[in-house]
Motif scaffolding. Structure first.
Motif, short mmCIF file in Angstrom:
data_model
loop_
_atom_site.label_atom_id
_atom_site.label_comp_id
_atom_site.label_asym_id
_atom_site.label_seq_id
_atom_site.Cartn_x
_atom_site.Cartn_y
_atom_site.Cartn_z
N ASP A 1 0.86 -1.18 0.00
CA ASP A 1 0.00 0.00 0.00
C ASP A 1 0.89 1.23 0.00
O ASP A 1 1.45 1.60 1.03
CB ASP A 1 -0.90 -0.02 1.24
N ALA A 2 1.10 1.85 -1.14
CA ALA A 2 2.06 2.94 -1.28
C ALA A 2 1.60 4.17 -0.51
O ALA A 2 0.41 4.38 -0.26
CB ALA A 2 2.23 3.27 -2.75
N ARG A 3 2.57 4.99 -0.12
CA ARG A 3 2.26 6.26 0.54
C ARG A 3 1.72 7.24 -0.50
O ARG A 3 2.33 7.44 -1.55
CB ARG A 3 3.51 6.84 1.19
N VAL A 4 0.59 7.85 -0.18
CA VAL A 4 -0.03 8.81 -1.10
C VAL A 4 -0.48 10.01 -0.28
O VAL A 4 -0.55 9.97 0.95
CB VAL A 4 -1.24 8.18 -1.83
N VAL A 5 -0.77 11.10 -0.98
CA VAL A 5 -1.34 12.27 -0.33
C VAL A 5 -2.84 12.06 -0.19
O VAL A 5 -3.53 11.73 -1.16
CB VAL A 5 -1.05 13.54 -1.14
N LEU A 6 -3.35 12.21 1.00
CA LEU A 6 -4.78 11.99 1.24
C LEU A 6 -5.27 12.98 2.29
O LEU A 6 -4.48 13.63 2.97
CB LEU A 6 -5.04 10.55 1.68
N ASP A 7 -6.58 13.06 2.42
CA ASP A 7 -7.21 13.95 3.38
C ASP A 7 -7.80 13.09 4.51
O ASP A 7 -8.63 12.21 4.25
CB ASP A 7 -8.31 14.77 2.70
N LEU A 8 -7.36 13.35 5.72
CA LEU A 8 -7.86 12.58 6.85
C LEU A 8 -9.37 12.75 7.03
O LEU A 8 -10.05 11.83 7.49
CB LEU A 8 -7.13 13.00 8.13
N ALA A 9 -9.87 13.91 6.65
CA ALA A 9 -11.31 14.13 6.78
C ALA A 9 -12.08 13.19 5.86
O ALA A 9 -13.10 12.60 6.24
CB ALA A 9 -11.64 15.59 6.45
N LYS A 10 -11.62 13.05 4.63
CA LYS A 10 -12.28 12.14 3.70
C LYS A 10 -12.16 10.69 4.16
O LYS A 10 -13.12 9.91 4.05
CB LYS A 10 -11.65 12.29 2.31
N LEU A 11 -11.01 10.33 4.71
CA LEU A 11 -10.82 8.98 5.22
C LEU A 11 -11.78 8.71 6.38
O LEU A 11 -12.34 7.61 6.49
CB LEU A 11 -9.37 8.80 5.67
N TYR B 1 -3.08 21.09 13.16
CA TYR B 1 -2.58 21.33 14.52
C TYR B 1 -1.07 21.52 14.44
O TYR B 1 -0.35 20.64 13.96
CB TYR B 1 -2.93 20.14 15.43
N GLU B 2 -0.60 22.70 14.89
CA GLU B 2 0.83 23.02 14.89
C GLU B 2 1.45 22.83 13.51
O GLU B 2 2.55 22.29 13.38
CB GLU B 2 1.57 22.17 15.94
N GLY B 3 0.75 23.27 12.48
CA GLY B 3 1.30 23.25 11.13
C GLY B 3 1.16 21.94 10.38
O GLY B 3 1.60 21.82 9.24
N GLY B 4 0.53 20.93 10.97
CA GLY B 4 0.36 19.64 10.31
C GLY B 4 -1.04 19.11 10.52
O GLY B 4 -1.79 19.58 11.39
N GLY B 5 -1.38 18.10 9.71
CA GLY B 5 -2.69 17.49 9.87
C GLY B 5 -2.75 16.64 11.14
O GLY B 5 -1.75 16.17 11.65
N PHE B 6 -3.98 16.44 11.64
CA PHE B 6 -4.16 15.60 12.81
C PHE B 6 -5.54 14.96 12.76
O PHE B 6 -6.44 15.41 12.05
CB PHE B 6 -4.02 16.42 14.11
N PHE B 7 -5.69 13.89 13.51
CA PHE B 7 -7.02 13.40 13.83
C PHE B 7 -7.01 12.96 15.29
O PHE B 7 -5.98 12.57 15.84
CB PHE B 7 -7.47 12.27 12.89
N ARG C 1 -4.84 11.62 20.30
CA ARG C 1 -4.57 12.48 19.15
C ARG C 1 -3.31 12.01 18.43
O ARG C 1 -2.29 11.70 19.06
CB ARG C 1 -4.39 13.92 19.61
N VAL C 2 -3.39 11.99 17.10
CA VAL C 2 -2.24 11.66 16.24
C VAL C 2 -1.95 12.90 15.41
O VAL C 2 -2.79 13.33 14.60
CB VAL C 2 -2.55 10.45 15.33
N SER C 3 -0.77 13.49 15.60
CA SER C 3 -0.38 14.73 14.92
C SER C 3 0.75 14.44 13.96
O SER C 3 1.75 13.81 14.34
CB SER C 3 0.06 15.78 15.92
N PHE C 4 0.62 14.93 12.74
CA PHE C 4 1.65 14.72 11.71
C PHE C 4 2.56 15.95 11.67
O PHE C 4 2.16 17.06 12.06
CB PHE C 4 1.00 14.47 10.35
#
Length: 460
Positions: A308-318, A381-387, A451-454
């Motif tokens: 499963d390759a790394r891709v750009v995605l939106d956590l909201a859509k996921l 959050y702090e300049g990166g995506g989070f969920f 919380r998971v912060s990228f």
């Protein structure tokens, strides 16, 4: 064995090289000193003996047979012309008693040969002197002259010779020590680079190190490290393959078992049988969940290759894709499940990121009591995506939050049917994505905020 070899390699090499260099410099300084001082001593002694021989020519024998010594006032003045040293002379008769000059100058108590100067050190008028005795003929007998001079000039010249010999050696020694120390550091720099290369690697990076970039002496070490990396990679792959195969093989029969139990529950009319079948069904569901978590753990471990390759995605859509699956479960448990979703672009594995959300949702719904509230949020959050998943359940004490990240760790007395793998899987996947996983107090004061912060937004 290793304990005897511990410590700084640079310091060990310096302790071997620097003493040898110091001895070499000292020998060189001594040689230069001797080569400089001996000519000075010889020249000063020669000048002293020349004067003594000239004075010896002034000794004679008169008609009465007595030893005489004649020296003009001009010659005597020349003997006293030295600005640094005192010069004395003494003429001795056949009985070696002084007949002219300084009476305190002694005659050496050794046998001398006519015409051959004899040098010796003595004291005249409480002053150390360098003296030379010359024996000459007085008719058929022997007499002589002793010429003495203080050693002030001689000492000054010797000190100048010492300085001229030692100063360059001292400067050369300092420069040599610095060059040796710098050279050792420069020579050991490939080892430092190798250690930093290994230090910066994560447990997931088991690729080989380029042997061609290392010096010849370091290449065996690099090759040994590469062999170790290969063995670790193979061992990790074998472990992952076993976990993935076992989990996959378990999922199919467990799914069939669940279906048969559900069918049996529909067909039976005995209340006791329904209760027992329900317990069996619950165990089968838990086992199936465990198989799925083991498979996720195998994918999340260092060195895993999920395809499963790394891709750009939106956590909201996921997160939106989880609504249809998890809202009915929340309703069945009488829990208010909410989704507060804002755009959160990140780069990662969709399969593993979805597994993170599923595990956090499952934990929250499992441990939040009926009538409780669970919220899944995404955003920046702090300049990166989070969920994050927030609940108002019992929460986890701060001193136990590190402990629950261990595999198969369940806190004593907790309710639910978890296996103790959910949070460990989330931590593994977060580490593989260079994200920060935190367990915090819920903003309302009751419950838990996971919380998971990228690090940064994808594409920035």
């Amino acid at each position: 064995m290793l304990s005897r070899l511990s410590g700084s390699l640079r310091r060990r090499l310096a302790l071997i090289l620097l003493p040898s260099l110091l001895i070499l410099l000292l020998v060189s300084a001594l040689a230069q000193y001797l080569l400089a001082v001996r000519p000075i001593q010889r020249e000063l002694d020669r000048a002293l003996s020349d004067v003594a021989i000239a004075l010896a020519d002034r000794i004679g024998v008169n008609e009465s047979g007595d030893v005489t010594f004649e020296l003009s006032d001009e010659a005597a003045a020349l003997l006293d012309a030295d600005a640094l040293d005192y010069n004395w002379f003494a003429a001795f008769n056949e009985r070696f008693k002084p007949i002219a000059g300084e009476p305190n100058i002694p005659w050496p108590a050794v046998k001398l040969t006519r015409g051959e100067p004899y040098f010796f050190d003595s004291v005249v008028n409480d002053r150390p002197v360098r003296a030379v005795a010359v024996m000459t003929a007085c008719g058929v007998l022997d007499c002589g002259v002793v010429m003495a001079a203080t050693v002030r000039k001689r000492g000054r010249l010797i000190r100048a010779a010492q300085l001229s010999a030692l100063l360059p050696v001292a400067l050369a020694g300092c420069v040599a020590f610095g060059l040796v120390w710098f050279g050792l550091g420069s020579g050991l720099r490939p080892l430092v680079r190798l250690s930093r290369e290994l230090e910066r690697r994560s447990p997931r990076e088991l690729s080989s190190i380029r042997v061609a970039d290392a010096p010849d002496e370091v290449q065996p070490l690099v090759e040994a490290v590469n062999r170790l990396m290969q063995q670790l990679s193979e061992a990790s792959f074998a472990q992952q393959k076993f976990l993935a195969t076992a989990a996959h093989q378990l999922r199919t029969p467990l799914a069939g078992l669940q279906s048969r139990i559900e069918l049996a529950q529909l067909e039976t009319r005995d209340p006791d049988s329904r209760i027992r079948l329900g317990e069996i069904h619950e165990s089968a569901v838990r086992s199936a969940r465990l198989a799925v978590q083991l498979l996720s753990l195998a994918r999340a471990e260092p060195g895993a290759s999920t395809g499963d390759a790394r891709v750009v995605l939106d956590l909201a859509k996921l997160a939106t894709e989880l609504v249809d699956e998890w809202v009915p479960r929340a309703i069945a448990n009488r829990i208010d499940l909410g989704f507060e979703l804002a755009a959160a672009p990140v780069e990662g594995s969709p399969l593993l990121l979805r597994e993170m959300m599923v595990n956090l949702l499952h934990n929250a719904l499992e441990y939040t009591p009926s009538g409780g509230r669970v919220t899944l949020r995404t955003g920046l959050y702090e300049g990166g995506g989070f969920f994050a998943v927030e609940d108002n359940g019992p929460g986890i004490a701060p001193e136990l939050r590190e402990k629950v990240l261990e595999r198969f760790m369940r806190l004593p007395g907790t309710r639910g049917t978890g296996s103790g793998l959910g949070l460990a899987i989330v931590a593994e996947i977060a580490e593989g994505h260079q994200a920060r996983f935190e367990l915090l107090d819920a903003p309302g004061g009751q419950g838990l905020l996971a919380r998971v912060s990228f690090v940064s937004c994808a594409g920035t």
